[in-house]
Design an enzyme around this catalytic site. Structure first.
Site, mmCIF file in Angstrom:
data_model
loop_
_atom_site.group_PDB
_atom_site.id
_atom_site.type_symbol
_atom_site.label_atom_id
_atom_site.label_comp_id
_atom_site.label_asym_id
_atom_site.label_seq_id
_atom_site.Cartn_x
_atom_site.Cartn_y
_atom_site.Cartn_z
ATOM 1 N N THR A 70 42.133 -38.570 75.338
ATOM 2 C CA THR A 70 42.133 -37.345 76.131
ATOM 3 C C THR A 70 43.362 -37.284 77.016
ATOM 4 O OG1 THR A 70 40.746 -35.899 77.477
ATOM 5 C CG2 THR A 70 40.610 -38.256 77.973
ATOM 6 N N LYS A 74 47.167 -37.171 74.508
ATOM 7 C CA LYS A 74 46.941 -36.631 73.151
ATOM 8 C C LYS A 74 48.245 -36.529 72.338
ATOM 9 C CE LYS A 74 42.693 -33.948 73.858
ATOM 10 N NZ LYS A 74 42.060 -32.635 73.661
ATOM 11 N N ASP A 116 39.573 -31.212 67.581
ATOM 12 C CA ASP A 116 39.392 -30.001 68.404
ATOM 13 C C ASP A 116 39.369 -28.758 67.520
ATOM 14 O OD1 ASP A 116 39.184 -31.215 70.925
ATOM 15 O OD2 ASP A 116 41.356 -31.314 71.165
ATOM 16 N N ALA A 140 48.367 -20.579 75.294
ATOM 17 C CA ALA A 140 49.356 -21.211 74.417
ATOM 18 C C ALA A 140 49.523 -22.683 74.808
ATOM 19 C CB ALA A 140 50.686 -20.479 74.510
ATOM 20 N N GLY A 142 47.593 -26.758 74.996
ATOM 21 C CA GLY A 142 47.172 -27.730 73.986
ATOM 22 C C GLY A 142 45.998 -27.244 73.143
ATOM 23 N N ILE A 224 36.391 -21.070 75.405
ATOM 24 C CA ILE A 224 36.314 -22.538 75.296
ATOM 25 C C ILE A 224 36.069 -23.189 76.649
ATOM 26 C CG2 ILE A 224 37.782 -22.462 73.234
ATOM 27 C CD1 ILE A 224 39.853 -24.119 74.889
ATOM 28 N N GLY A 247 31.696 -22.518 75.374
ATOM 29 C CA GLY A 247 32.539 -23.708 75.246
ATOM 30 C C GLY A 247 31.786 -24.957 74.818
HETATM 31 P P1 NAP Z 1 46.721 -26.274 79.029
HETATM 32 O O1 NAP Z 1 47.407 -26.981 77.894
HETATM 33 O O2 NAP Z 1 47.093 -26.625 80.434
HETATM 34 O O3 NAP Z 1 46.950 -24.687 78.814
HETATM 35 C C1 NAP Z 1 46.457 -23.791 79.770
HETATM 36 C C2 NAP Z 1 46.621 -22.350 79.261
HETATM 37 O O4 NAP Z 1 45.955 -21.515 80.216
HETATM 38 C C3 NAP Z 1 48.055 -21.851 79.178
HETATM 39 O O5 NAP Z 1 48.191 -20.958 78.115
HETATM 40 C C4 NAP Z 1 48.209 -21.124 80.504
HETATM 41 O O6 NAP Z 1 49.178 -20.087 80.456
HETATM 42 C C5 NAP Z 1 46.856 -20.522 80.673
HETATM 43 N N1 NAP Z 1 46.557 -20.186 82.060
HETATM 44 C C6 NAP Z 1 46.269 -21.053 83.072
HETATM 45 N N2 NAP Z 1 46.043 -20.375 84.201
HETATM 46 C C7 NAP Z 1 46.196 -19.054 83.898
HETATM 47 C C8 NAP Z 1 46.091 -17.845 84.648
HETATM 48 N N3 NAP Z 1 45.779 -17.871 85.956
HETATM 49 N N4 NAP Z 1 46.289 -16.664 84.023
HETATM 50 C C9 NAP Z 1 46.589 -16.637 82.703
HETATM 51 N N5 NAP Z 1 46.721 -17.742 81.932
HETATM 52 C C10 NAP Z 1 46.514 -18.941 82.526
HETATM 53 O O7 NAP Z 1 45.140 -26.458 78.940
HETATM 54 P P2 NAP Z 1 44.219 -26.790 77.682
HETATM 55 O O8 NAP Z 1 44.141 -28.269 77.535
HETATM 56 O O9 NAP Z 1 44.668 -25.981 76.539
HETATM 57 O O10 NAP Z 1 42.780 -26.319 78.221
HETATM 58 C C11 NAP Z 1 42.468 -24.960 78.484
HETATM 59 C C12 NAP Z 1 40.993 -24.826 78.845
HETATM 60 O O11 NAP Z 1 40.198 -25.210 77.729
HETATM 61 C C13 NAP Z 1 40.492 -25.707 79.996
HETATM 62 O O12 NAP Z 1 39.625 -24.934 80.781
HETATM 63 C C14 NAP Z 1 39.713 -26.823 79.327
HETATM 64 O O13 NAP Z 1 38.678 -27.316 80.131
HETATM 65 C C15 NAP Z 1 39.164 -26.094 78.128
HETATM 66 N N6 NAP Z 1 38.887 -26.972 76.958
HETATM 67 C C16 NAP Z 1 37.676 -26.835 76.317
HETATM 68 C C17 NAP Z 1 37.406 -27.601 75.207
HETATM 69 C C18 NAP Z 1 36.072 -27.468 74.517
HETATM 70 O O14 NAP Z 1 35.789 -28.286 73.639
HETATM 71 N N7 NAP Z 1 35.256 -26.497 74.830
HETATM 72 C C19 NAP Z 1 38.353 -28.505 74.711
HETATM 73 C C20 NAP Z 1 39.579 -28.592 75.361
HETATM 74 C C21 NAP Z 1 39.839 -27.813 76.490
HETATM 75 P P3 NAP Z 1 50.722 -20.331 80.876
HETATM 76 O O15 NAP Z 1 51.424 -20.826 79.638
HETATM 77 O O16 NAP Z 1 51.151 -18.993 81.321
HETATM 78 O O17 NAP Z 1 50.706 -21.345 81.997
#
Ligand code: NAP
Length: 282
Positions: A70, A74, A116, A140, A142, A224, A247
């Protein structure tokens, strides 16, 4: 239910989660409940890790049979993998390790996978056929990346929408798909909407990434974010008549895919779902 008592002995096979931090992970509870339910002599432990190279060497030296990977490792784990699954290679991130004995014995071979995307596809496929569907992914980062490549595997069309234009365009180029900045999301049409941002997560549960008036255009909406399970986006989507996927579903099915890689057995989905639902109860 089989195997309700739980003992660790000299023959117990070990699995774990490497990352930093790992103390809030739901995976130990989910995987240990599954091992117990199937009466398997296996255990899954948290492994807070300060160096990924040392972590992998440790897993091999200590006879671990597999691990979850995690944040923040990753991507950093890739150079330490001997056999990389082709989809994980395209995604550029691994969340699951399977450690096997080499042919000559003694030597350990580390296989890397990404579950994932499998979790997201399976969660969506409960509601809609992915082949031929068009999916708008908001985000956009991970997760969006893993989901995007996974949807292409399933034969779906993908559209990316993101707040930061450069990051969004870069992912869209890699996926060879259209891109829209978040403020122009209304111009993108699709059958399925996936929120792969953290917008709406605790503590800012009153936020949503997509205006309510756009939601009736989607047959299925998946968020998610799993804390809370019922996000504002999902509440508004349900009110708009969309089918909704929370999610927990992606979390469950990515874990089930890990379990199946490690054990070769079908995962006990109801046991896993119950553990997650209990931990995520609001
Ligand atoms: P990440 O790599 O940090 O990416 C975050 C994304 O959210 C980016 O596209 C970012 O846009 C956008 N974002 C953040 N704050 C924002 C705002 N205020 N307005 C608009 N866009 C915003 O995170 P990640 O690892 O992909 O995780 C994203 C979410 O998925 C988390 O909440 C995590 O807990 C959840 N998750 C769920 C699972 C599941 O199995 N259900 C698995 C993994 C993750 P910018 O590029 O503009 O910053």
């Amino acid at each position: 239910m089989a195997g309700t008592s739980f003992t660790v002995n000299g023959a117990t096979e070990t699995f774990g989660i490497i990352g930093r931090p790992v103390r809030h992970s739901l995976s130990p509870a989910m995987h240990n409940a599954s091992f117990q339910a199937l009466g398997m002599n296996r255990i899954y432990v948290p492994l807070p890790t300060s160096s990924i190279g040392d972590g992998i060497a440790g897993l091999k030296a200590l006879g671990f049979r597999g691990a979850s990977v995690t944040i923040p490792y990753k991507q950093d784990v890739l150079p330490f993998i001997d056999v990389l699954d082709p989809v994980a290679r395209r995604i550029g991130a691994v969340n699951t390790l399977l450690i096997r004995e080499g042919e000559s014995g003694g030597e350990k071979i580390v296989h890397g996978f990404n579950t994932d995307w499998i979790g997201a596809n399976r969660a969506l496929e409960e509601k809609i056929r992915l082949r031929g569907s068009r999916v708008l992914i908001v985000g956009a980062g991970g997760s969006a990346r893993a989901i995007g490549f996974g949807l292409l595997e399933a034969g779906a069309g993908v559209v990316i929408c993101n707040r930061t234009v450069d990051t969004g365009k870069k992912l869209a180029e890699q996926l060879d798909c259209p891109f829209y900045p978040l403020e122009r999301i209304g111009q993108a049409s699709a059958d399925i909407l996936v929120n792969a941002t953290s917008v709406g997560m605790v503590p800012e549960t009153d936020r949503t990434p997509v205006p309510q008036d756009l939601l009736p255009g989607f047959a299925v909406v998946m968020d998610i974010v799993y804390a809370p399970r019922r996000t504002r986006l999902l509440r508004e989507a349900a009110a708009a008549g969309c089918q909704v996927v929370d999610g927990l579903a992606m979390l469950l099915y990515q874990g089930a895919a890990q379990f199946e890689l490690w054990t070769g057995e079908e995962a006990p989905l109801e046991v896993m779902r119950e553990v997650l639902a209990d931990r995520l109860r609001e």
